[in-house]
Scaffold this motif. Sequence first.
Motif, PDB file in Angstrom:
ATOM      1  N   ALA A  39       0.836  -1.202   0.000  1.00 22.67           N
ATOM      2  CA  ALA A  39       0.000   0.000   0.000  1.00 22.67           C
ATOM      3  C   ALA A  39       0.872   1.252   0.000  1.00 22.67           C
ATOM      4  O   ALA A  39       0.549   2.248  -0.672  1.00 22.67           O
ATOM      5  N   MET A  40       1.981   1.215   0.742  1.00 29.32           N
ATOM      6  CA  MET A  40       2.903   2.346   0.768  1.00 29.32           C
ATOM      7  C   MET A  40       3.527   2.575  -0.601  1.00 29.32           C
ATOM      8  O   MET A  40       3.631   3.713  -1.082  1.00 29.32           O
ATOM      9  N   LEU A  41       3.950   1.502  -1.277  1.00 21.79           N
ATOM     10  CA  LEU A  41       4.547   1.652  -2.600  1.00 21.79           C
ATOM     11  C   LEU A  41       3.520   2.202  -3.597  1.00 21.79           C
ATOM     12  O   LEU A  41       3.854   3.038  -4.447  1.00 21.79           O
ATOM     13  N   ARG A  42       2.280   1.749  -3.491  1.00 21.60           N
ATOM     14  CA  ARG A  42       1.233   2.268  -4.377  1.00 21.60           C
ATOM     15  C   ARG A  42       0.995   3.749  -4.135  1.00 21.60           C
ATOM     16  O   ARG A  42       0.815   4.534  -5.076  1.00 21.60           O
ATOM     17  N   SER A  43       0.989   4.153  -2.864  1.00 24.02           N
ATOM     18  CA  SER A  43       0.764   5.568  -2.570  1.00 24.02           C
ATOM     19  C   SER A  43       1.912   6.425  -3.073  1.00 24.02           C
ATOM     20  O   SER A  43       1.700   7.550  -3.545  1.00 24.02           O
ATOM     21  N   LEU A  44       3.136   5.923  -2.994  1.00 24.30           N
ATOM     22  CA  LEU A  44       4.275   6.657  -3.531  1.00 24.30           C
ATOM     23  C   LEU A  44       4.151   6.808  -5.045  1.00 24.30           C
ATOM     24  O   LEU A  44       4.505   7.863  -5.601  1.00 24.30           O
ATOM     25  N   CYS A  45       3.684   5.757  -5.709  1.00 23.63           N
ATOM     26  CA  CYS A  45       3.499   5.851  -7.158  1.00 23.63           C
ATOM     27  C   CYS A  45       2.517   6.966  -7.513  1.00 23.63           C
ATOM     28  O   CYS A  45       2.741   7.743  -8.443  1.00 23.63           O
ATOM     29  N   VAL A  46       1.437   7.054  -6.737  1.00 21.77           N
ATOM     30  CA  VAL A  46       0.413   8.064  -7.022  1.00 21.77           C
ATOM     31  C   VAL A  46       0.887   9.453  -6.629  1.00 21.77           C
ATOM     32  O   VAL A  46       0.773  10.418  -7.397  1.00 21.77           O
ATOM     33  N   ASP A  47       1.459   9.595  -5.428  1.00 23.19           N
ATOM     34  CA  ASP A  47       1.828  10.914  -4.910  1.00 23.19           C
ATOM     35  C   ASP A  47       3.026  11.508  -5.634  1.00 23.19           C
ATOM     36  O   ASP A  47       3.069  12.719  -5.890  1.00 23.19           O
ATOM     37  N   LEU A  48       4.018  10.681  -5.961  1.00 19.18           N
ATOM     38  CA  LEU A  48       5.253  11.179  -6.557  1.00 19.18           C
ATOM     39  C   LEU A  48       5.324  10.927  -8.055  1.00 19.18           C
ATOM     40  O   LEU A  48       6.322  11.300  -8.687  1.00 19.18           O
ATOM     41  N   GLY A  49       4.303  10.299  -8.622  1.00 18.57           N
ATOM     42  CA  GLY A  49       4.374   9.951 -10.035  1.00 18.57           C
ATOM     43  C   GLY A  49       5.453   8.930 -10.327  1.00 18.57           C
ATOM     44  O   GLY A  49       5.994   8.874 -11.431  1.00 18.57           O
ATOM     45  N   MET A  50       5.771   8.109  -9.333  1.00 19.35           N
ATOM     46  CA  MET A  50       6.839   7.118  -9.460  1.00 19.35           C
ATOM     47  C   MET A  50       6.304   5.881 -10.156  1.00 19.35           C
ATOM     48  O   MET A  50       5.181   5.425  -9.898  1.00 19.35           O
ATOM     49  N   GLY A  51       7.090   5.293 -11.043  1.00 11.30           N
ATOM     50  CA  GLY A  51       6.740   4.031 -11.660  1.00 11.30           C
ATOM     51  C   GLY A  51       7.321   2.878 -10.872  1.00 11.30           C
ATOM     52  O   GLY A  51       8.410   2.981 -10.305  1.00 11.30           O
ATOM     53  N   LEU A  52       6.606   1.775 -10.795  1.00 12.58           N
ATOM     54  CA  LEU A  52       7.046   0.614 -10.024  1.00 12.58           C
ATOM     55  C   LEU A  52       7.052  -0.616 -10.908  1.00 12.58           C
ATOM     56  O   LEU A  52       6.035  -0.958 -11.524  1.00 12.58           O
ATOM     57  N   ILE A  53       8.217  -1.267 -10.992  1.00  9.07           N
ATOM     58  CA  ILE A  53       8.321  -2.582 -11.627  1.00  9.07           C
ATOM     59  C   ILE A  53       8.418  -3.612 -10.512  1.00  9.07           C
ATOM     60  O   ILE A  53       9.376  -3.615  -9.736  1.00  9.07           O
ATOM     61  N   LEU A  54       7.418  -4.449 -10.409  1.00  6.72           N
ATOM     62  CA  LEU A  54       7.321  -5.426  -9.333  1.00  6.72           C
ATOM     63  C   LEU A  54       7.652  -6.807  -9.883  1.00  6.72           C
ATOM     64  O   LEU A  54       6.875  -7.376 -10.657  1.00  6.72           O
ATOM     65  N   ILE A  55       8.816  -7.331  -9.508  1.00  2.59           N
ATOM     66  CA  ILE A  55       9.215  -8.680  -9.898  1.00  2.59           C
ATOM     67  C   ILE A  55       8.805  -9.624  -8.774  1.00  2.59           C
ATOM     68  O   ILE A  55       9.281  -9.506  -7.652  1.00  2.59           O
ATOM     69  N   THR A  56       7.915 -10.548  -9.070  1.00  7.51           N
ATOM     70  CA  THR A  56       7.385 -11.396  -8.015  1.00  7.51           C
ATOM     71  C   THR A  56       6.853 -12.694  -8.589  1.00  7.51           C
ATOM     72  O   THR A  56       6.571 -12.789  -9.784  1.00  7.51           O
ATOM     73  N   HIS A  57       6.747 -13.697  -7.701  1.00  7.95           N
ATOM     74  CA  HIS A  57       6.067 -14.938  -8.079  1.00  7.95           C
ATOM     75  C   HIS A  57       4.733 -15.076  -7.360  1.00  7.95           C
ATOM     76  O   HIS A  57       4.026 -16.057  -7.560  1.00  7.95           O
ATOM     77  N   ASP A  58       4.387 -14.086  -6.516  1.00 10.19           N
ATOM     78  CA  ASP A  58       3.150 -14.136  -5.744  1.00 10.19           C
ATOM     79  C   ASP A  58       2.024 -13.529  -6.573  1.00 10.19           C
ATOM     80  O   ASP A  58       1.882 -12.310  -6.668  1.00 10.19           O
ATOM     81  N   LEU A  59       1.208 -14.381  -7.179  1.00  6.94           N
ATOM     82  CA  LEU A  59       0.153 -13.891  -8.049  1.00  6.94           C
ATOM     83  C   LEU A  59      -0.991 -13.245  -7.272  1.00  6.94           C
ATOM     84  O   LEU A  59      -1.767 -12.471  -7.838  1.00  6.94           O
ATOM     85  N   GLY A  60      -1.093 -13.535  -5.981  1.00  6.46           N
ATOM     86  CA  GLY A  60      -2.062 -12.829  -5.161  1.00  6.46           C
ATOM     87  C   GLY A  60      -1.703 -11.360  -5.034  1.00  6.46           C
ATOM     88  O   GLY A  60      -2.566 -10.482  -5.120  1.00  6.46           O
ATOM     89  N   VAL A  61      -0.409 -11.080  -4.818  1.00  6.00           N
ATOM     90  CA  VAL A  61       0.064  -9.693  -4.766  1.00  6.00           C
ATOM     91  C   VAL A  61      -0.139  -9.018  -6.118  1.00  6.00           C
ATOM     92  O   VAL A  61      -0.547  -7.858  -6.205  1.00  6.00           O
ATOM     93  N   VAL A  62       0.151  -9.741  -7.195  1.00  8.69           N
ATOM     94  CA  VAL A  62      -0.033  -9.185  -8.542  1.00  8.69           C
ATOM     95  C   VAL A  62      -1.488  -8.797  -8.768  1.00  8.69           C
ATOM     96  O   VAL A  62      -1.790  -7.715  -9.280  1.00  8.69           O
ATOM     97  N   ALA A  63      -2.411  -9.668  -8.374  1.00  3.95           N
ATOM     98  CA  ALA A  63      -3.830  -9.404  -8.597  1.00  3.95           C
ATOM     99  C   ALA A  63      -4.294  -8.156  -7.868  1.00  3.95           C
ATOM    100  O   ALA A  63      -5.154  -7.420  -8.358  1.00  3.95           O
ATOM    101  N   GLU A  64      -3.724  -7.904  -6.679  1.00  2.00           N
ATOM    102  CA  GLU A  64      -4.189  -6.775  -5.886  1.00  2.00           C
ATOM    103  C   GLU A  64      -3.449  -5.478  -6.190  1.00  2.00           C
ATOM    104  O   GLU A  64      -3.991  -4.398  -5.976  1.00  2.00           O
ATOM    105  N   GLN A  65      -2.197  -5.563  -6.664  1.00  2.00           N
ATOM    106  CA  GLN A  65      -1.370  -4.365  -6.735  1.00  2.00           C
ATOM    107  C   GLN A  65      -1.033  -3.901  -8.150  1.00  2.00           C
ATOM    108  O   GLN A  65      -0.768  -2.721  -8.356  1.00  2.00           O
ATOM    109  N   ALA A  66      -0.994  -4.791  -9.121  1.00  2.00           N
ATOM    110  CA  ALA A  66      -0.462  -4.436 -10.438  1.00  2.00           C
ATOM    111  C   ALA A  66      -1.529  -3.837 -11.346  1.00  2.00           C
ATOM    112  O   ALA A  66      -2.691  -4.249 -11.328  1.00  2.00           O
TER     113      ALA A  66
END
Length: 645
Positions: free
Chosen positions: A197-224
């Motif tokens: 949630a913190m990384l998502r808020s930083l993306c929105v507030d600072l216009g930051m792009g996030l590349i999330l490398i992960t194998h957790d598809l639950g995290v992908v479904a909720e965050q990407a």
Amino acid sequence: MTLLDIKDLSVTFNGTPPSPPVRAVDSVNLRLEAGETLAVVGESGSGKTVTALSLLGLNPPEPVCTTTGSLRLDGTDLRTLGDKEWRSVRGRRVAMVFQDPGTALNPLLTIGTQIADAVRAHERLTREQARQRTIEALEQARMPEPESRLRQYPHELSGGMRQRAAIALAIAARPKLLIADEPTTALDVAVQAEIMAMLRSLCVDLGMGLILITHDLGVVAEQADRVAVMYAGRVVESGPAAHVLKRPRMPYTQALLAATPRLDAAARTRLVSIEGQPPRLRDRAPGCSFAPRCPVAVDDCTAGVPPLAVFDGDHAAACLFADAPVELPAARPASAAASEPGPAPTTDGPSPLVEFDAVDLRYPVRSGALRRVTGHVHAVQGVSLRVEAGRTLALVGESGSGKTSLTKLLLRLERPSGGTVRYDGIDVTRPGPADLRRLQREVQVVFQNPYASLDPRLTVRRILAQPLRVHGLDSDEDVLVGLLRDVGLDSFALDRYPSAFSGGQRQRIAIARALALRPRLIVCDEAVSALDVSIQAQVLNLLADLQAEHGMAYLFITHDLAVVRSVAHRIAVMRHGRILEEGTAEDIYASPAHEYTRELLDRAPGRRDAPVAPRFSAAGDTGLSPTTTPASQHTNKERSPLWRR
């Protein structure tokens, strides 16, 4: 606005003759908008991390490594930068959270010094301003008591806290692009949700792009926002997360979803693993790289590499059947033989294999010039637990709750401050010579950190053979190859060193080493957290089979509640060194009694609106072609020769 545009990126490692060159990344095209999250998923060795390192200029230089293509960040072509220009880009414009925080942090410097130095390298700040920025970054990373952490060294923090410190180090300079390589692997579900949630808020507030490398598809479904699926160095499917996860068009993506453990599945559900192994990049066959493992492959699949075809506007897939995707099987309940151990319990109940009786563990706190003991940290407080033969006890809780400290008492890595720890009637704090040798053989452990648990000076052959020789067991080639095959690795790994493998591959080697001695109990400390879902399914199925056939017991420490549901007979919830709740897996999930347990379940990624594993209907109920057999269905005779003895 497009923040990152990758076009036709290829990375080739030029081997020393006669070894052929290895193309680790092959014609990858990706884009990322400002404020957007792009998830890159795929098995170990698929090229995810090499692609990310290209954005930081950290791949080896020519002639060891050849990089071609275009990398444009906010209008700047990164491939044209010199060394001095790269130093101004790294950390300030592009930052990375590496997979292993233990190696990403300097063990000789305090956490505060490392983060402050990273900020002052890019901004002219006073020491006090840098200190405040450091505290702010630690707070954003949800580090408890951030001011007190400034003076601590990495080794004084738990694995989850080290990960939070690494995230704070990456975001302290407020980069435009953040690359997070498995950032939540070592985190419990509560902190994982807060960090994402913190990384998502930083993306929105600072216009930051996030590349999330992960194998957790639950995290992908909720965050990407968008997903790119990589296999054998290529992007095989990409598009909006909702499209890719709910209607995947590539059989490989469907297989990853089918192999993912689910919170809403039945207890101890057998997982669907992917048949075969990823190809060796230096021996890549012509055509589609996934064809040898694909259940619907036809002769045309090996004729040429299928291009990425675009569907539904922005959803692309590289498959001959992408226009009419087939379906793969969902997870199925384990058979009674696979879910229950052989001998039935007696009327009085089985005697425990491991028993913790009112155990306490206190660590001294030293301060002052003379380093006198001024207090104690109560890591474990009055814990009583039983692990029964042939059963799995899952220990869950947030980082720093005392789970690993408790298991260290069983492994004789710590002495209890109070209470007793027994293994099959043996007091583990005072074993005799014969009992000690028995403990060393019958109790094995898979540690959380695969980078630190393997000796970098030994080849995989010696790592696996050494415990067998110490205990007088057969260590010939067939046994070692069988152990590797059980965890999804080929025999070529035997003569390589740990540095040649990814984090997930190293963890498989550690699991193979633990299985080598045919133990009665394995302590799994986040044993599958570093594995991609396909290998995770294969390993969990293997552990279930060995438990059914040999009565093996597991003490399973994990933060992944979906994995817990698929393996555990009983669950103990731990916090602040105490057991808050204990019971059968069915009872804990159906009606958790403690508020903290309910909070953990509510925060588990993928619990709500999780992607549904599609069902496969083109080749029968098994989900496999008639000529293939799932690794999880191999009989005992087909497994490692070690288990035939």
